[in-house]
Write a protein that holds these residues in place. Structure first.
Motif, PDB file in Angstrom:
ATOM      1  N   ILE A   6       0.858  -1.183   0.000  1.00 31.00           N
ATOM      2  CA  ILE A   6       0.000   0.000   0.000  1.00 31.00           C
ATOM      3  C   ILE A   6       0.896   1.235   0.000  1.00 31.00           C
ATOM      4  CG2 ILE A   6      -0.248  -0.106   2.516  1.00 31.00           C
ATOM      5  CD1 ILE A   6      -3.096   1.077   2.132  1.00 31.00           C
ATOM      6  N   VAL A   7       0.557   2.193  -0.850  1.00 31.74           N
ATOM      7  CA  VAL A   7       1.346   3.418  -0.955  1.00 31.74           C
ATOM      8  C   VAL A   7       0.402   4.621  -0.954  1.00 31.74           C
ATOM      9  CG1 VAL A   7       3.276   2.345  -2.187  1.00 31.74           C
ATOM     10  CG2 VAL A   7       1.381   3.309  -3.494  1.00 31.74           C
ATOM     11  N   THR A  52      -3.484   3.267   8.326  1.00 34.66           N
ATOM     12  CA  THR A  52      -4.086   2.095   7.681  1.00 34.66           C
ATOM     13  C   THR A  52      -3.204   0.866   7.868  1.00 34.66           C
ATOM     14  OG1 THR A  52      -5.160   3.511   6.042  1.00 34.66           O
ATOM     15  CG2 THR A  52      -4.949   1.176   5.496  1.00 34.66           C
ATOM     16  N   ILE A  53      -1.899   1.038   7.703  1.00 35.45           N
ATOM     17  CA  ILE A  53      -0.954  -0.071   7.888  1.00 35.45           C
ATOM     18  C   ILE A  53      -1.055  -0.620   9.311  1.00 35.45           C
ATOM     19  CG2 ILE A  53       1.525  -0.596   8.078  1.00 35.45           C
ATOM     20  CD1 ILE A  53       1.862   1.303   5.594  1.00 35.45           C
ATOM     21  N   ALA A  54      -1.111   0.273  10.295  1.00 34.77           N
ATOM     22  CA  ALA A  54      -1.234  -0.167  11.684  1.00 34.77           C
ATOM     23  C   ALA A  54      -2.515  -0.973  11.884  1.00 34.77           C
ATOM     24  CB  ALA A  54      -1.198   1.033  12.628  1.00 34.77           C
ATOM     25  N   LEU A  55      -3.599  -0.521  11.293  1.00 35.59           N
ATOM     26  CA  LEU A  55      -4.873  -1.238  11.417  1.00 35.59           C
ATOM     27  C   LEU A  55      -4.826  -2.588  10.706  1.00 35.59           C
ATOM     28  CD1 LEU A  55      -7.268   1.794  10.932  1.00 35.59           C
ATOM     29  CD2 LEU A  55      -7.057   0.403  13.007  1.00 35.59           C
ATOM     30  N   LEU A  56      -4.205  -2.640   9.538  1.00 35.34           N
ATOM     31  CA  LEU A  56      -4.077  -3.911   8.800  1.00 35.34           C
ATOM     32  C   LEU A  56      -3.260  -4.924   9.594  1.00 35.34           C
ATOM     33  CD1 LEU A  56      -3.405  -2.451   5.245  1.00 35.34           C
ATOM     34  CD2 LEU A  56      -5.389  -3.855   5.890  1.00 35.34           C
ATOM     35  N   LEU A  57      -2.158  -4.484  10.181  1.00 35.70           N
ATOM     36  CA  LEU A  57      -1.327  -5.388  10.982  1.00 35.70           C
ATOM     37  C   LEU A  57      -2.045  -5.794  12.265  1.00 35.70           C
ATOM     38  CD1 LEU A  57       2.103  -3.619  10.437  1.00 35.70           C
ATOM     39  CD2 LEU A  57       1.504  -5.930   9.658  1.00 35.70           C
ATOM     40  N   HIS A  58      -2.687  -4.829  12.911  1.00 36.28           N
ATOM     41  CA  HIS A  58      -3.402  -5.115  14.160  1.00 36.28           C
ATOM     42  C   HIS A  58      -4.527  -6.127  13.938  1.00 36.28           C
ATOM     43  CE1 HIS A  58      -5.186  -4.474  18.093  1.00 36.28           C
ATOM     44  NE2 HIS A  58      -6.347  -4.290  17.488  1.00 36.28           N
ATOM     45  N   ASN A  59      -5.243  -6.007  12.822  1.00 37.48           N
ATOM     46  CA  ASN A  59      -6.345  -6.907  12.496  1.00 37.48           C
ATOM     47  C   ASN A  59      -5.870  -8.213  11.870  1.00 37.48           C
ATOM     48  OD1 ASN A  59      -9.314  -5.671  12.742  1.00 37.48           O
ATOM     49  ND2 ASN A  59      -7.853  -4.015  12.445  1.00 37.48           N
ATOM     50  N   LYS A  60      -4.548  -8.356  11.735  1.00 40.16           N
ATOM     51  CA  LYS A  60      -3.946  -9.568  11.155  1.00 40.16           C
ATOM     52  C   LYS A  60      -4.438  -9.852   9.737  1.00 40.16           C
ATOM     53  CE  LYS A  60      -3.032 -11.639  15.692  1.00 40.16           C
ATOM     54  NZ  LYS A  60      -2.309 -10.528  16.102  1.00 40.16           N
ATOM     55  N   VAL A  61      -4.766  -8.778   9.032  1.00 43.25           N
ATOM     56  CA  VAL A  61      -5.105  -8.903   7.614  1.00 43.25           C
ATOM     57  C   VAL A  61      -3.855  -9.306   6.845  1.00 43.25           C
ATOM     58  CG1 VAL A  61      -5.890  -7.642   5.556  1.00 43.25           C
ATOM     59  CG2 VAL A  61      -6.980  -7.234   7.780  1.00 43.25           C
ATOM     60  N   PRO A  83       1.090   2.305  16.881  1.00 46.08           N
ATOM     61  CA  PRO A  83       1.241   1.129  17.738  1.00 46.08           C
ATOM     62  C   PRO A  83       1.386  -0.143  16.900  1.00 46.08           C
ATOM     63  CG  PRO A  83      -0.845   2.270  18.177  1.00 46.08           C
ATOM     64  CD  PRO A  83      -0.205   2.949  17.034  1.00 46.08           C
ATOM     65  N   GLY A  84       2.288  -0.993  17.319  1.00 46.08           N
ATOM     66  CA  GLY A  84       2.423  -2.300  16.689  1.00 46.08           C
ATOM     67  C   GLY A  84       3.143  -2.339  15.367  1.00 46.08           C
ATOM     68  N   VAL A  85       3.735  -1.220  14.933  1.00 45.27           N
ATOM     69  CA  VAL A  85       4.436  -1.192  13.652  1.00 45.27           C
ATOM     70  C   VAL A  85       5.913  -0.913  13.893  1.00 45.27           C
ATOM     71  CG1 VAL A  85       4.560  -0.175  11.344  1.00 45.27           C
ATOM     72  CG2 VAL A  85       2.354  -0.292  12.513  1.00 45.27           C
ATOM     73  N   LEU A  86       6.758  -1.764  13.333  1.00 45.30           N
ATOM     74  CA  LEU A  86       8.206  -1.554  13.341  1.00 45.30           C
ATOM     75  C   LEU A  86       8.644  -1.530  11.891  1.00 45.30           C
ATOM     76  CD1 LEU A  86      10.764  -1.157  14.984  1.00 45.30           C
ATOM     77  CD2 LEU A  86      11.036  -3.639  15.033  1.00 45.30           C
ATOM     78  N   CYS A  87       8.884  -0.323  11.387  1.00 47.48           N
ATOM     79  CA  CYS A  87       9.115  -0.097   9.964  1.00 47.48           C
ATOM     80  C   CYS A  87      10.549   0.338   9.707  1.00 47.48           C
ATOM     81  CB  CYS A  87       8.156   0.984   9.468  1.00 47.48           C
ATOM     82  SG  CYS A  87       8.265   1.332   7.703  1.00 47.48           S
ATOM     83  N   GLY A  88      11.164  -0.277   8.712  1.00 42.04           N
ATOM     84  CA  GLY A  88      12.508   0.087   8.302  1.00 42.04           C
ATOM     85  C   GLY A  88      12.500   0.909   7.030  1.00 42.04           C
ATOM     86  N   TYR A  89      13.534   1.704   6.866  1.00 37.02           N
ATOM     87  CA  TYR A  89      13.730   2.527   5.667  1.00 37.02           C
ATOM     88  C   TYR A  89      14.738   1.800   4.794  1.00 37.02           C
ATOM     89  CZ  TYR A  89      15.661   6.374   2.887  1.00 37.02           C
ATOM     90  OH  TYR A  89      16.116   7.157   1.863  1.00 37.02           O
ATOM     91  N   ASN A 186     -10.797  -0.335  -1.282  1.00 31.24           N
ATOM     92  CA  ASN A 186      -9.861  -1.457  -1.315  1.00 31.24           C
ATOM     93  C   ASN A 186      -9.723  -2.135   0.037  1.00 31.24           C
ATOM     94  OD1 ASN A 186      -9.115  -0.880  -4.061  1.00 31.24           O
ATOM     95  ND2 ASN A 186      -7.935   0.822  -3.247  1.00 31.24           N
ATOM     96  N   LEU A 187     -10.155  -1.450   1.110  1.00 31.67           N
ATOM     97  CA  LEU A 187      -9.970  -1.958   2.456  1.00 31.67           C
ATOM     98  C   LEU A 187     -11.263  -2.364   3.142  1.00 31.67           C
ATOM     99  CD1 LEU A 187      -7.425   0.759   3.596  1.00 31.67           C
ATOM    100  CD2 LEU A 187      -6.907  -1.534   2.772  1.00 31.67           C
ATOM    101  N   GLN A 188     -12.389  -2.088   2.500  1.00 34.21           N
ATOM    102  CA  GLN A 188     -13.667  -2.350   3.149  1.00 34.21           C
ATOM    103  C   GLN A 188     -13.807  -3.830   3.492  1.00 34.21           C
ATOM    104  OE1 GLN A 188     -16.576  -0.499   0.585  1.00 34.21           O
ATOM    105  NE2 GLN A 188     -16.052   1.522   1.353  1.00 34.21           N
ATOM    106  N   GLY A 189     -14.170  -4.067   4.734  1.00 34.90           N
ATOM    107  CA  GLY A 189     -14.350  -5.417   5.230  1.00 34.90           C
ATOM    108  C   GLY A 189     -13.070  -6.067   5.746  1.00 34.90           C
ATOM    109  N   LEU A 190     -11.913  -5.433   5.542  1.00 32.46           N
ATOM    110  CA  LEU A 190     -10.652  -6.031   5.973  1.00 32.46           C
ATOM    111  C   LEU A 190     -10.243  -5.601   7.374  1.00 32.46           C
ATOM    112  CD1 LEU A 190      -8.473  -5.742   2.737  1.00 32.46           C
ATOM    113  CD2 LEU A 190      -9.620  -7.769   3.634  1.00 32.46           C
ATOM    114  N   ILE A 191     -10.537  -4.351   7.737  1.00 35.95           N
ATOM    115  CA  ILE A 191     -10.102  -3.862   9.035  1.00 35.95           C
ATOM    116  C   ILE A 191     -11.285  -3.404   9.851  1.00 35.95           C
ATOM    117  CG2 ILE A 191      -7.744  -3.235   8.390  1.00 35.95           C
ATOM    118  CD1 ILE A 191      -8.645  -0.426   7.859  1.00 35.95           C
TER     119      ILE A 191
END
Length: 194
Positions: A6-7, A52-61, A83-89, A186-191
């Motif tokens: 997702i971008v 959105t990324i945090a929600l996707l990871l939190h919901n285990k999508v 919360p719950g995101v560890l992101c690298g560059y 694109n995210l409806q119903g996933l999170i």
């Protein structure tokens, strides 16, 4: 493994390029193109995408997310504020290899504008390939692997304690911002919000 791509809208033209690079590097993974798409009418900033990324990871999508923005820096910072995101560059294949082996986070941010000139698609492809070239969290170099694994675990524990949990965090987030994310077709119903 389920990997989401997702971008933000400013880099939507590169979405399919990233999806293809991830599929090539991880053929056994389920790769989900979660947006934004080049022909999308909806516009999302890097901050909205990070939430959105945090929600996707939190919901285990998804188990892992590949993202980016013009420089890659803003998205990485925004993701790490969640919360719950560890992101690298990951501007280079070396950074990708080391992030996977040492830091073993759950998201990465690629520079999709800055320095993305001639052969930029090759750097992106090689960077994604290096990221998934072997198991995460093994440590590197071999003689320092155990110390690196301990440091990574410590970092993850500290991050967990320094951030609110998702439910508490979402209580304080602007409801219109959340509504904007939930309008993304694109995210409806996933999170969902706990």
């Amino acid at each position: 493994m389920r990997i989401g791509v997702i971008v933000p809208s400013t880099q939507s033209a590169k979405g399919e390029l990233i999806v293809n690079a991830v599929r090539e590097a991880q053929p056994e993974a389920e790769v989900l193109n979660l947006g934004c798409f080049a022909n999308d009418d909806e516009q999302y900033s890097y901050v909205e995408v990070a939430l959105t990324i945090a929600l996707l990871l939190h919901n285990k999508v998804v188990d892992f997310v590949v993202t980016g923005c013009s420089s890659g820096q803003g998205m990485m910072l925004a993701c790490n504020a969640m919360p719950g995101v560890l992101c690298g560059y990951l501007p280079t294949p070396q950074d990708a290899f080391l992030f996977g082996r040492i830091n073993a986070g759950n998201a990465v941010s690629l520079p999709l504008g800055l320095g993305f000139g001639w052969a930029g698609e090759l750097n992106l492809k090689y960077t994604v390939k290096a990221l998934f070239d072997g198991p995460f969290g093994t440590g590197y170099p071999a003689e320092q692997a155990e110390r690196k694994r301990k440091d990574t675990l410590l970092l993850k524990q500290l991050k967990e304690h320094s951030h609110k949990d998702m439910a508490e965090f979402l209580e304080e987030v602007d409801k219109e911002l959340l509504a904007e994310i939930f309008r993304n077709k694109n995210l409806q119903g996933l999170i969902k919000i706990d």
